[in-house]
Design a protein around this motif. Structure first.
Motif, PDB file in Angstrom:
ATOM      1  N   LEU A  82      15.252 -24.232 -11.167  1.00 59.04           N
ATOM      2  CA  LEU A  82      15.728 -23.690 -12.531  1.00 59.04           C
ATOM      3  C   LEU A  82      14.601 -23.087 -13.922  1.00 59.04           C
ATOM      4  CD1 LEU A  82      17.767 -21.787 -15.024  1.00 59.04           C
ATOM      5  CD2 LEU A  82      17.973 -24.108 -15.743  1.00 59.04           C
ATOM      6  N   ASP A  83      13.953 -24.221 -13.689  1.00 59.68           N
ATOM      7  CA  ASP A  83      12.781 -24.370 -14.613  1.00 59.68           C
ATOM      8  C   ASP A  83      11.315 -23.690 -14.129  1.00 59.68           C
ATOM      9  OD1 ASP A  83      13.416 -25.832 -16.577  1.00 59.68           O
ATOM     10  OD2 ASP A  83      12.679 -27.924 -15.891  1.00 59.68           O
ATOM     11  N   GLY A  84      11.219 -23.539 -12.907  1.00 59.09           N
ATOM     12  CA  GLY A  84       9.949 -22.457 -12.268  1.00 59.09           C
ATOM     13  C   GLY A  84      10.511 -21.277 -12.125  1.00 59.09           C
ATOM     14  N   ALA A  85      11.783 -20.670 -12.103  1.00 58.69           N
ATOM     15  CA  ALA A  85      12.649 -19.219 -12.447  1.00 58.69           C
ATOM     16  C   ALA A  85      12.187 -18.901 -13.617  1.00 58.69           C
ATOM     17  CB  ALA A  85      13.677 -19.135 -12.308  1.00 58.69           C
ATOM     18  N   LEU A  86      12.730 -19.574 -14.408  1.00 56.69           N
ATOM     19  CA  LEU A  86      12.306 -18.821 -16.355  1.00 56.69           C
ATOM     20  C   LEU A  86      10.650 -19.389 -16.474  1.00 56.69           C
ATOM     21  CD1 LEU A  86      14.788 -21.950 -17.886  1.00 56.69           C
ATOM     22  CD2 LEU A  86      15.283 -19.095 -17.214  1.00 56.69           C
ATOM     23  N   ASN A  87      10.341 -19.941 -16.168  1.00 54.36           N
ATOM     24  CA  ASN A  87       8.851 -19.313 -16.400  1.00 54.36           C
ATOM     25  C   ASN A  87       8.185 -17.995 -15.946  1.00 54.36           C
ATOM     26  OD1 ASN A  87       7.990 -22.322 -18.080  1.00 54.36           O
ATOM     27  ND2 ASN A  87       7.697 -23.171 -16.082  1.00 54.36           N
ATOM     28  N   ALA A  88       8.362 -18.010 -14.238  1.00 58.85           N
ATOM     29  CA  ALA A  88       8.015 -16.734 -13.595  1.00 58.85           C
ATOM     30  C   ALA A  88       8.699 -15.632 -14.207  1.00 58.85           C
ATOM     31  CB  ALA A  88       8.298 -17.316 -12.448  1.00 58.85           C
ATOM     32  N   ALA A  89       9.945 -15.943 -15.258  1.00 56.02           N
ATOM     33  CA  ALA A  89      10.249 -14.474 -15.812  1.00 56.02           C
ATOM     34  C   ALA A  89       9.941 -14.147 -16.709  1.00 56.02           C
ATOM     35  CB  ALA A  89      11.717 -14.745 -15.739  1.00 56.02           C
ATOM     36  N   GLN A  90       9.044 -15.345 -17.481  1.00 58.49           N
ATOM     37  CA  GLN A  90       8.281 -14.649 -18.757  1.00 58.49           C
ATOM     38  C   GLN A  90       7.139 -13.953 -18.492  1.00 58.49           C
ATOM     39  OE1 GLN A  90       6.551 -18.453 -19.892  1.00 58.49           O
ATOM     40  NE2 GLN A  90       9.260 -18.971 -20.774  1.00 58.49           N
ATOM     41  N   ARG A  91       7.170 -13.396 -17.767  1.00 56.56           N
ATOM     42  CA  ARG A  91       5.636 -12.681 -17.570  1.00 56.56           C
ATOM     43  C   ARG A  91       6.507 -11.276 -17.263  1.00 56.56           C
ATOM     44  NH1 ARG A  91       4.137 -16.651 -13.945  1.00 56.56           N
ATOM     45  NH2 ARG A  91       5.098 -15.822 -12.050  1.00 56.56           N
ATOM     46  N   TRP A  92       7.746 -11.143 -17.235  1.00 59.48           N
ATOM     47  CA  TRP A  92       8.190  -9.954 -17.006  1.00 59.48           C
ATOM     48  C   TRP A  92       8.241  -9.123 -18.568  1.00 59.48           C
ATOM     49  CZ3 TRP A  92       8.346  -7.422 -11.999  1.00 59.48           C
ATOM     50  CH2 TRP A  92       8.162  -8.312 -11.396  1.00 59.48           C
ATOM     51  N   GLY A  93       8.796 -10.161 -19.187  1.00 55.28           N
ATOM     52  CA  GLY A  93       8.740  -9.313 -20.861  1.00 55.28           C
ATOM     53  C   GLY A  93      10.331  -9.335 -20.940  1.00 55.28           C
ATOM     54  N   VAL A  94      10.657 -10.239 -20.504  1.00 54.99           N
ATOM     55  CA  VAL A  94      13.092 -10.232 -20.631  1.00 54.99           C
ATOM     56  C   VAL A  94      12.826 -10.898 -21.487  1.00 54.99           C
ATOM     57  CG1 VAL A  94      12.777  -9.358 -17.329  1.00 54.99           C
ATOM     58  CG2 VAL A  94      13.424 -11.945 -19.161  1.00 54.99           C
ATOM     59  N   LYS A  95      13.830 -10.568 -22.242  1.00 54.82           N
ATOM     60  CA  LYS A  95      14.405 -11.738 -23.469  1.00 54.82           C
ATOM     61  C   LYS A  95      15.686 -12.130 -23.539  1.00 54.82           C
ATOM     62  CE  LYS A  95      17.491  -9.696 -27.454  1.00 54.82           C
ATOM     63  NZ  LYS A  95      18.347  -8.419 -27.988  1.00 54.82           N
ATOM     64  N   GLU A  96      15.151 -13.314 -23.923  1.00 53.98           N
ATOM     65  CA  GLU A  96      16.150 -14.774 -23.695  1.00 53.98           C
ATOM     66  C   GLU A  96      17.231 -13.991 -24.665  1.00 53.98           C
ATOM     67  OE1 GLU A  96      16.323 -18.680 -25.283  1.00 53.98           O
ATOM     68  OE2 GLU A  96      14.649 -18.595 -24.024  1.00 53.98           O
ATOM     69  N   LEU A  97      18.314 -14.445 -24.004  1.00 49.30           N
ATOM     70  CA  LEU A  97      19.955 -13.732 -24.564  1.00 49.30           C
ATOM     71  C   LEU A  97      20.863 -15.597 -25.029  1.00 49.30           C
ATOM     72  CD1 LEU A  97      21.689 -11.963 -22.152  1.00 49.30           C
ATOM     73  CD2 LEU A  97      20.543 -11.181 -24.441  1.00 49.30           C
ATOM     74  N   PRO A  98      21.025 -15.141 -26.873  1.00 50.71           N
ATOM     75  CA  PRO A  98      21.921 -16.018 -27.315  1.00 50.71           C
ATOM     76  C   PRO A  98      22.574 -16.961 -26.699  1.00 50.71           C
ATOM     77  CG  PRO A  98      22.858 -14.641 -28.302  1.00 50.71           C
ATOM     78  CD  PRO A  98      22.047 -13.586 -26.493  1.00 50.71           C
ATOM     79  N   GLN A  99      23.078 -16.753 -25.073  1.00 49.00           N
ATOM     80  CA  GLN A  99      23.705 -18.070 -25.328  1.00 49.00           C
ATOM     81  C   GLN A  99      22.763 -19.485 -24.121  1.00 49.00           C
ATOM     82  OE1 GLN A  99      24.032 -14.224 -24.093  1.00 49.00           O
ATOM     83  NE2 GLN A  99      25.970 -14.308 -23.353  1.00 49.00           N
ATOM     84  N   GLY A 100      21.464 -19.049 -24.446  1.00 50.71           N
ATOM     85  CA  GLY A 100      20.774 -20.287 -24.305  1.00 50.71           C
ATOM     86  C   GLY A 100      19.532 -19.707 -23.658  1.00 50.71           C
ATOM     87  N   ARG A 101      18.331 -20.216 -22.695  1.00 53.92           N
ATOM     88  CA  ARG A 101      16.944 -20.060 -22.367  1.00 53.92           C
ATOM     89  C   ARG A 101      17.736 -19.496 -20.656  1.00 53.92           C
ATOM     90  NH1 ARG A 101      14.161 -24.254 -19.504  1.00 53.92           N
ATOM     91  NH2 ARG A 101      15.692 -26.057 -18.655  1.00 53.92           N
ATOM     92  N   ASN A 102      18.328 -19.855 -20.526  1.00 53.83           N
ATOM     93  CA  ASN A 102      19.012 -19.447 -18.739  1.00 53.83           C
ATOM     94  C   ASN A 102      19.914 -17.991 -18.306  1.00 53.83           C
ATOM     95  OD1 ASN A 102      21.045 -20.870 -20.141  1.00 53.83           O
ATOM     96  ND2 ASN A 102      22.091 -20.450 -17.566  1.00 53.83           N
ATOM     97  N   TRP A 103      19.391 -17.793 -19.927  1.00 55.32           N
ATOM     98  CA  TRP A 103      20.139 -16.377 -20.253  1.00 55.32           C
ATOM     99  C   TRP A 103      19.923 -15.433 -20.174  1.00 55.32           C
ATOM    100  CZ3 TRP A 103      25.965 -14.928 -19.467  1.00 55.32           C
ATOM    101  CH2 TRP A 103      26.612 -15.987 -19.674  1.00 55.32           C
TER     102      TRP A 103
END
Length: 132
Positions: A82-103
């Motif tokens: 999970l942590d690796g996927a979230l770190n990789a996703a940050q480079r894509w300019g995706v938006k974190e949703l209010p449900q939590g950092r994994n959304w």
């Protein structure tokens, strides 16, 4: 621990405006490689991943508002790291949703929930060939 970008969904078809962006995101962030392509490789009409995504190129696509019934609520994707996927996703300019950092919200309004898998369950699921 090295980031293990593995995930499993079987399968969900979504319409997307920029198919190449989605192909790259699902491959680079979640390790979902190509299973099948409809159309030219550099501009496919449809693209299926190992791991269950079917991307349908719809250049003029406009997703309905997120509160509209009928639009896909979200994809729940099991990930090996999970942590690796979230770190990789940050480079894509995706938006974190209010449900939590994994959304995360992707372009065209698609929301994904990344869920930490236990043990080797993702690798075990990916080893299954349901089409054999």
């Amino acid at each position: 621990m090295a980031y293990s970008n593995q995930a499993y969904v079987e399968h969900v078809a979504v319409r997307v405006r920029d198919i190449q962006w989605y192909i790259n995101f699902f491959y680079e962030v979640l390790g979902m490689d190509v299973r099948e392509i409809d159309g030219p490789v550099d501009a496919p009409n449809q693209y299926w991943t190992i791991g269950g995504m079917q991307l349908m190129s719809t250049p003029g696509f406009e997703a309905p508002p997120s509160n509209d019934a009928g639009w896909l609520a979200h994809l729940g994707i099991m990930v090996a790291d999970l942590d690796g996927a979230l770190n990789a996703a940050q480079r894509w300019g995706v938006k974190e949703l209010p449900q939590g950092r994994n959304w995360l919200q992707l372009p065209d309004g698609l929301a994904i929930e990344l869920i930490q898998a236990r043990g080797n369950s993702v690798a075990e699921a990916l080893a299954v060939n349901p089409r054999a």
